[in-house]
Scaffold this motif. Sequence first.
Motif, PDB file in Angstrom:
ATOM      1  N   ASP A  13       0.308  -1.936  17.926  1.00 27.12           N
ATOM      2  CA  ASP A  13      -0.568  -2.250  16.792  1.00 27.12           C
ATOM      3  C   ASP A  13      -0.447  -3.707  16.369  1.00 27.12           C
ATOM      4  O   ASP A  13      -1.434  -4.321  15.938  1.00 27.12           O
ATOM      5  CB  ASP A  13      -0.241  -1.334  15.605  1.00 27.12           C
ATOM      6  CG  ASP A  13      -0.792   0.070  15.812  1.00 27.12           C
ATOM      7  OD1 ASP A  13      -1.672   0.224  16.683  1.00 27.12           O
ATOM      8  OD2 ASP A  13      -0.335   0.998  15.129  1.00 27.12           O
ATOM      9  N   ASN A  14       0.753  -4.258  16.503  1.00 23.18           N
ATOM     10  CA  ASN A  14       0.969  -5.644  16.078  1.00 23.18           C
ATOM     11  C   ASN A  14       0.621  -6.662  17.163  1.00 23.18           C
ATOM     12  O   ASN A  14       0.800  -7.862  16.964  1.00 23.18           O
ATOM     13  CB  ASN A  14       2.423  -5.836  15.633  1.00 23.18           C
ATOM     14  CG  ASN A  14       2.743  -5.014  14.392  1.00 23.18           C
ATOM     15  OD1 ASN A  14       1.884  -4.829  13.536  1.00 23.18           O
ATOM     16  ND2 ASN A  14       3.975  -4.513  14.317  1.00 23.18           N
ATOM     17  N   GLN A  15       0.181  -6.174  18.307  1.00 27.26           N
ATOM     18  CA  GLN A  15      -0.187  -7.057  19.413  1.00 27.26           C
ATOM     19  C   GLN A  15      -1.386  -7.915  19.020  1.00 27.26           C
ATOM     20  O   GLN A  15      -2.397  -7.420  18.502  1.00 27.26           O
ATOM     21  CB  GLN A  15      -0.538  -6.216  20.647  1.00 27.26           C
ATOM     22  CG  GLN A  15      -1.216  -6.967  21.767  1.00 27.26           C
ATOM     23  CD  GLN A  15      -0.242  -7.690  22.655  1.00 27.26           C
ATOM     24  OE1 GLN A  15       0.760  -7.146  23.040  1.00 27.26           O
ATOM     25  NE2 GLN A  15      -0.524  -8.932  22.950  1.00 27.26           N
ATOM     26  N   LEU A  16      -1.272  -9.225  19.243  1.00 26.50           N
ATOM     27  CA  LEU A  16      -2.388 -10.118  18.970  1.00 26.50           C
ATOM     28  C   LEU A  16      -3.366 -10.085  20.141  1.00 26.50           C
ATOM     29  O   LEU A  16      -2.950 -10.084  21.304  1.00 26.50           O
ATOM     30  CB  LEU A  16      -1.889 -11.543  18.742  1.00 26.50           C
ATOM     31  CG  LEU A  16      -1.064 -11.776  17.480  1.00 26.50           C
ATOM     32  CD1 LEU A  16      -0.570 -13.221  17.437  1.00 26.50           C
ATOM     33  CD2 LEU A  16      -1.868 -11.458  16.224  1.00 26.50           C
ATOM     34  N   VAL A  17      -4.657 -10.046  19.826  1.00 28.08           N
ATOM     35  CA  VAL A  17      -5.688 -10.043  20.857  1.00 28.08           C
ATOM     36  C   VAL A  17      -6.771 -11.043  20.446  1.00 28.08           C
ATOM     37  O   VAL A  17      -6.860 -11.442  19.276  1.00 28.08           O
ATOM     38  CB  VAL A  17      -6.306  -8.640  21.047  1.00 28.08           C
ATOM     39  CG1 VAL A  17      -5.257  -7.634  21.471  1.00 28.08           C
ATOM     40  CG2 VAL A  17      -7.018  -8.180  19.772  1.00 28.08           C
ATOM     41  N   TYR A  18      -7.562 -11.420  21.447  1.00 24.87           N
ATOM     42  CA  TYR A  18      -8.704 -12.298  21.179  1.00 24.87           C
ATOM     43  C   TYR A  18      -9.972 -11.450  21.166  1.00 24.87           C
ATOM     44  O   TYR A  18     -10.213 -10.656  22.085  1.00 24.87           O
ATOM     45  CB  TYR A  18      -8.820 -13.382  22.240  1.00 24.87           C
ATOM     46  CG  TYR A  18      -7.835 -14.517  22.078  1.00 24.87           C
ATOM     47  CD1 TYR A  18      -7.925 -15.388  20.993  1.00 24.87           C
ATOM     48  CD2 TYR A  18      -6.825 -14.713  23.012  1.00 24.87           C
ATOM     49  CE1 TYR A  18      -7.027 -16.425  20.841  1.00 24.87           C
ATOM     50  CE2 TYR A  18      -5.911 -15.752  22.867  1.00 24.87           C
ATOM     51  CZ  TYR A  18      -6.017 -16.602  21.780  1.00 24.87           C
ATOM     52  OH  TYR A  18      -5.121 -17.631  21.614  1.00 24.87           O
TER      53      TYR A  18
END
Length: 681
Positions: A142-147
Amino acid sequence: MKKFVNNLYKNQALFYKVFLFALTAVLIVYLLPKGGNFKYEIPKGKPWQYENLYAPFDFAILKSEEEIQDERQQIINNHTPYFQFNQEIPIEVKSEVPEVVPEVFPDSIFNNREIQIIGFVNETLDDVYEYGLLQANNRLEDNQLVYLRKGNEAFEISYKNILKQDQVRDFLNSEIEESNLAEFENELLEVFFNLIEPNVSFDSEFTQKELQSKLDNISYTRGNIEQGSRVIARGEVVEGNKYNILRSLKNEYESQVWSESNYKWIIVGYSVLVALALLMLLLFIRKYRQEIFENNVKVTFIFFNILFMVMLTTLVVNFNIDYVYVVPLCILPLTLKAFFDARLGMFTHVITVLLLGFIVPNSYEYMFLQIIAGIVTILTMSELYKRANLFISVGQITLVYIISYFAFTVIQEGNIADVEAEVLLTFLLGGLATLFVQPLIYIYEKIFGMVSDMSLLELSDTNAKLLKELSEKAPGTFHHSLNVANLAEAAANEINANAMLVRVGALYHDIGKMKNPTYFSENQTSAVNSHDELAPKESAQIITDHVINGIEIAKKHNLPDRVIDFIRTHHGTTTVYFFYMKEKEQNENAVADDFRYPGPIPFSKETAILMMCDSVEAASKSLKEPTAGVIDNFVEKIINKQMKEEQFLNANITFKEIQVVKKILKRKLKNIFHLRVEYPE
């Protein structure tokens, strides 16, 4: 001009060898890597034995393979994935709201609260599509950063902000409960489920493209060494950073762009070394294997095998250096031993390994392993035609590879943890590839017209077509040939000659008698002698013709030249003595040459052995009351006569070996005639 042409014709064999030598050297040099070779071996984990080394030019320090792999893995682990946001879907969905809502709500409710319901639906849809609705859950943290890509722009957000399909119902229920339209929950849910469509998807193509771009930009170097800086001092241990710096210097030295003049000098250097190695082999063959040197086909065969191994190793090194030990180099000594002998096979193997040292990395380790494996091959492989022997030998070769590699790893790394299972697997694959030697030998026999022990074993089968025909047309000659084969094989074993070859030669040496079998005493079954009505010269002509007839029959049945040699030489240039003396009784001016076999005389140990055994076995039938003394004198008389007539002049057999053959023949004849010791009365 005529003299020059004559000299050219006389020395054509020598000119061919020079051409073959030059062609092989050129092809090998062409296959060798065309860069400068670093003149120092890098002994990892050991003291630097050379003088202090200073950088000859500026060069970058290469990262180790482990560092590069760690960096790649770190980039992969930290890479931010891209998701594509479709901006058209939210617009289309909101445009359908005025049509869908009236279809779900009754007219009485919709007419009274139209503005409130449509306003709530539009606001909720704005919340749903703020970061978009994901088509498929990618199971990221959930805390993964994505573009999130919207058109040509990308925004970095937390993965949890994107709404997933399995979260839609809970999200809508929460929104409805917080509104003043909770009493219409079922109708609102139906409206949303009729309207909402996913508009966010994982952009794998763009994600992979960005990842590959980052991987391609990895720097394979860290830091620089300036020209003139000391790289390592004498006595320093080559490990850690020092090892990486030396490896970097070697790589830069061997891969830098050479000028045209440098390139030419490198070619000259390679040419000299390759020519020197091949010249040593050629001189060895000329000095110690004269009969092979004089045979252009055999010399071509040897040079072809060297070139084939160099070419195969080069291809594997260019494809993947890790598979260099898959090349079954031990096929070379096995093949040469099968056709020639162990010493030539070992010498050729060593020369080939020395040439391959220019191609492979860690050349000392490679050459040590291959030379040791070649020695084991020569020592363990005695009879290639026995399949069990080949499998045992291959197993021993593989074991030696593994033990040697294990020892080198312990020396270089200081522990056994760095022994790589993949390298051990390449040794096993190389061992299995060595089993290809048997079909390869068969192919070589067909191409070069040579014969190996495996073919000799097939020819020695008495059920073979030609021997079967001999036993039917000339049974006495067949029985004689079997006896000669047994005698010759026993004699050959005693003086370390090729027993299998001489046995096969003995079985086929008299096949020419099939043409006129009754003119030979061993095939006569009645008291009538076919020679009684012929003149001595005619009888002698029929007897001597069995050599010519035998050669014709052998060639017709495609017997190898090594076997036909026994047919040619088993009588040498001796005379048909019985008919010569008969002619002399009638004519004092009889010429011995009219009763002489065409020759040539024996030119090897094996052909000399066959001549002795053939004469002794044939003449032994005339012994009336054989005793031990009679047999001893009988054998001495026959063989001494052959020696007196210089029948063994061209054969590489010594007086001592002839005495051993005599001894064997005497013992065997005594066994044949069942002689026993005479006890005193």
